[in-house]
Design a protein around this motif. Structure first.
Motif, PDB file in Angstrom:
ATOM      1  N   SER A  47       0.836  -1.208   0.000  1.00  0.00           N
ATOM      2  CA  SER A  47       0.000   0.000   0.000  1.00  0.00           C
ATOM      3  C   SER A  47       0.870   1.258   0.000  1.00  0.00           C
ATOM      4  O   SER A  47       0.514   2.262  -0.607  1.00  0.00           O
ATOM      5  N   LEU A  48       2.035   1.189   0.663  1.00  0.00           N
ATOM      6  CA  LEU A  48       2.930   2.351   0.682  1.00  0.00           C
ATOM      7  C   LEU A  48       3.558   2.573  -0.695  1.00  0.00           C
ATOM      8  O   LEU A  48       3.669   3.704  -1.166  1.00  0.00           O
ATOM      9  N   ASP A  50       2.202   1.623  -3.508  1.00  0.00           N
ATOM     10  CA  ASP A  50       1.099   2.025  -4.393  1.00  0.00           C
ATOM     11  C   ASP A  50       0.843   3.523  -4.334  1.00  0.00           C
ATOM     12  O   ASP A  50       0.564   4.154  -5.351  1.00  0.00           O
ATOM     13  N   VAL A  51       0.903   4.081  -3.116  1.00  0.00           N
ATOM     14  CA  VAL A  51       0.656   5.509  -2.946  1.00  0.00           C
ATOM     15  C   VAL A  51       1.578   6.296  -3.862  1.00  0.00           C
ATOM     16  O   VAL A  51       1.158   7.196  -4.582  1.00  0.00           O
ATOM     17  N   GLU A  66      -5.676   9.767  -8.547  1.00  0.00           N
ATOM     18  CA  GLU A  66      -5.203   8.642  -9.361  1.00  0.00           C
ATOM     19  C   GLU A  66      -5.603   8.805 -10.820  1.00  0.00           C
ATOM     20  O   GLU A  66      -5.129   8.092 -11.684  1.00  0.00           O
ATOM     21  N   GLU A  96     -13.036  18.363   2.605  1.00  0.00           N
ATOM     22  CA  GLU A  96     -13.989  17.411   2.024  1.00  0.00           C
ATOM     23  C   GLU A  96     -14.657  16.584   3.114  1.00  0.00           C
ATOM     24  O   GLU A  96     -15.809  16.187   2.998  1.00  0.00           O
TER      25      GLU A  96
ATOM     26  N   MET B   1     -19.066  10.300  -2.682  1.00  0.00           N
ATOM     27  CA  MET B   1     -17.708  10.154  -3.233  1.00  0.00           C
ATOM     28  C   MET B   1     -16.667  10.276  -2.121  1.00  0.00           C
ATOM     29  O   MET B   1     -16.753  11.187  -1.314  1.00  0.00           O
ATOM     30  N   TYR B   3     -13.322  11.334  -0.226  1.00  0.00           N
ATOM     31  CA  TYR B   3     -12.557  12.564  -0.412  1.00  0.00           C
ATOM     32  C   TYR B   3     -11.077  12.312  -0.630  1.00  0.00           C
ATOM     33  O   TYR B   3     -10.304  13.226  -0.837  1.00  0.00           O
ATOM     34  N   LEU B   4     -10.646  11.035  -0.562  1.00  0.00           N
ATOM     35  CA  LEU B   4      -9.244  10.707  -0.836  1.00  0.00           C
ATOM     36  C   LEU B   4      -9.194   9.616  -1.886  1.00  0.00           C
ATOM     37  O   LEU B   4     -10.090   8.781  -1.961  1.00  0.00           O
ATOM     38  N   SER B   5      -8.114   9.590  -2.687  1.00  0.00           N
ATOM     39  CA  SER B   5      -8.019   8.561  -3.718  1.00  0.00           C
ATOM     40  C   SER B   5      -7.863   7.197  -3.050  1.00  0.00           C
ATOM     41  O   SER B   5      -7.436   7.089  -1.910  1.00  0.00           O
ATOM     42  N   LYS B   6      -8.221   6.149  -3.815  1.00  0.00           N
ATOM     43  CA  LYS B   6      -8.262   4.787  -3.258  1.00  0.00           C
ATOM     44  C   LYS B   6      -6.932   4.369  -2.638  1.00  0.00           C
ATOM     45  O   LYS B   6      -6.892   3.819  -1.544  1.00  0.00           O
ATOM     46  N   SER B   7      -5.819   4.612  -3.351  1.00  0.00           N
ATOM     47  CA  SER B   7      -4.517   4.150  -2.863  1.00  0.00           C
ATOM     48  C   SER B   7      -4.134   4.889  -1.588  1.00  0.00           C
ATOM     49  O   SER B   7      -3.579   4.310  -0.655  1.00  0.00           O
ATOM     50  N   LEU B   8      -4.469   6.177  -1.511  1.00  0.00           N
ATOM     51  CA  LEU B   8      -4.198   6.964  -0.309  1.00  0.00           C
ATOM     52  C   LEU B   8      -4.996   6.416   0.867  1.00  0.00           C
ATOM     53  O   LEU B   8      -4.474   6.222   1.966  1.00  0.00           O
ATOM     54  N   ARG B  10      -6.251   3.487   1.249  1.00  0.00           N
ATOM     55  CA  ARG B  10      -5.793   2.159   1.668  1.00  0.00           C
ATOM     56  C   ARG B  10      -4.528   2.257   2.526  1.00  0.00           C
ATOM     57  O   ARG B  10      -4.418   1.591   3.557  1.00  0.00           O
ATOM     58  N   ALA B  11      -3.581   3.122   2.101  1.00  0.00           N
ATOM     59  CA  ALA B  11      -2.346   3.276   2.870  1.00  0.00           C
ATOM     60  C   ALA B  11      -2.651   3.818   4.263  1.00  0.00           C
ATOM     61  O   ALA B  11      -2.062   3.376   5.257  1.00  0.00           O
ATOM     62  N   GLN B  27      -2.522   9.708   8.163  1.00  0.00           N
ATOM     63  CA  GLN B  27      -2.716  10.633   7.040  1.00  0.00           C
ATOM     64  C   GLN B  27      -1.475  11.524   6.864  1.00  0.00           C
ATOM     65  O   GLN B  27      -1.019  11.752   5.746  1.00  0.00           O
ATOM     66  N   VAL B  30       1.268   9.500   5.229  1.00  0.00           N
ATOM     67  CA  VAL B  30       1.032   9.245   3.802  1.00  0.00           C
ATOM     68  C   VAL B  30       1.335  10.493   2.969  1.00  0.00           C
ATOM     69  O   VAL B  30       1.995  10.413   1.933  1.00  0.00           O
ATOM     70  N   PHE B  31       0.908  11.662   3.449  1.00  0.00           N
ATOM     71  CA  PHE B  31       1.203  12.893   2.705  1.00  0.00           C
ATOM     72  C   PHE B  31       2.700  13.200   2.722  1.00  0.00           C
ATOM     73  O   PHE B  31       3.226  13.788   1.776  1.00  0.00           O
TER      74      PHE B  31
END
Lengths: 197, 197
Positions: A47-48, A50-51, A66, A96, B1, B3-8, B10-11, B27, B30-31
């Protein structure tokens, strides 16, 4: 002789470089990973990767996505007359999450900070100005309420004014729902003994 | 919807399952990863996979190692007449960090805890007893100073006594070098207002 095996030591070193994780937390995480099934550790590592692999910047608003343009920019149900300007992509996530804002975004990629050598050319300001057309009626400046964020908002307001859009700044003050006692902080040292100084 | 992309997302989900990391910290991490070069993120992910791939339990002392038996068990400079019994592999790391202990270890893999359904057969007690031979003169019971650790130490002492080895327990009390004021905690609620109750 080191007291931990090489792979353990390396994982601890790598983890302790992440924000908010010290050496002790990193060690705790690594020993926790050792107890997990192999698939779960693989899932985390994957997952890391993938990000970094899949995430890209939206070419319109520079949010992390994405798909380009991002789902917010392509969503026809969103109000295209308002653009909310934020510093970083995680600010978009925070806004959001509230579910209250239905307009578009623009991510600057930071704030003006002469001390750190960040000037207007280092932010996506030109790209913001290019987005202002007849459809856009309002720009909300949602930069952080600190010195750099305020300076950035002032600078943007000056550039946007001649373009004839309404310019708003997010409200600043005591957060609604908190206790006044804990919200007022001393101006000098940011301690909570506001009333005493 | 979302507010974060799927890969984000998931991580963030994966990271927030680790001990000591909540959703907000996840979070933030990840950022932070998004801003790192690809190689560094790959290095982190790889190091986590490696831990799981390469780490194994030493067949003698059950410490975590990459070679079996582990470097401590094979090191001829260590005092083979003393075995220090600990609950987990990270206790070995903590003791080795002090650099003061030169004997061998035995990792139990936990402590006796009837409430959690952990009995003597779930720990490596048989394996410890099998290690007691003429060479071993002393066993140090370094289980944690809590109810489960104390119970485990008492149980082990009872089993080890007939084998004719010296049995020691780690010293318990106020840590050396700390201030008495902060070390005495209230018995009732573990607050620091010991003197007031």
């Amino acid at each position: 002789m080191p007291y931990l095996s090489k792979s353990l030591q390396r994982a601890i070193d790598e983890l302790s470089r992440l924000p908010g994780i010290g050496r002790k937390s990193a060690q705790r995480i690594v020993f926790y990973l050792l107890k997990l099934p192999k698939e779960e550790v693989h899932g985390l590592a994957q997952s890391l990767e993938d990000v970094k692999e899949k995430a890209l910047y939206c070419s319109v608003c520079f949010n992390i996505t994405e798909t380009d343009p991002c789902p917010i920019c392509t969503n026809q149900n969103r109000d295209r007359s308002v653009i909310c300007v934020v510093e970083e992509a995680n600010d978009v996530a925070a806004l959001e999450k509230t579910g209250d804002y239905k307009g578009l975004y623009h991510v600057l990629g930071g704030s003006l900070s002469p001390l750190d050598g960040i000037g207007p050319d280092d932010l996506r300001i030109k790209e913001l100005l290019r987005r202002i057309n007849d459809e856009v009626k309002e720009v909300i400046l949602a930069t952080n309420p600190n010195a750099e964020g305020e300076a950035t908002a002032l600078y943007l307001a000056k550039l946007l004014k001649p373009l004839g859009v309404k310019i708003s700044r997010i409200a600043r003050g005591i957060p609604v729902g908190t206790d006044l006692e804990y919200s007022l902080v001393c101006y000098l040292c940011h301690c909570q003994f506001y009333g005493l100084v």
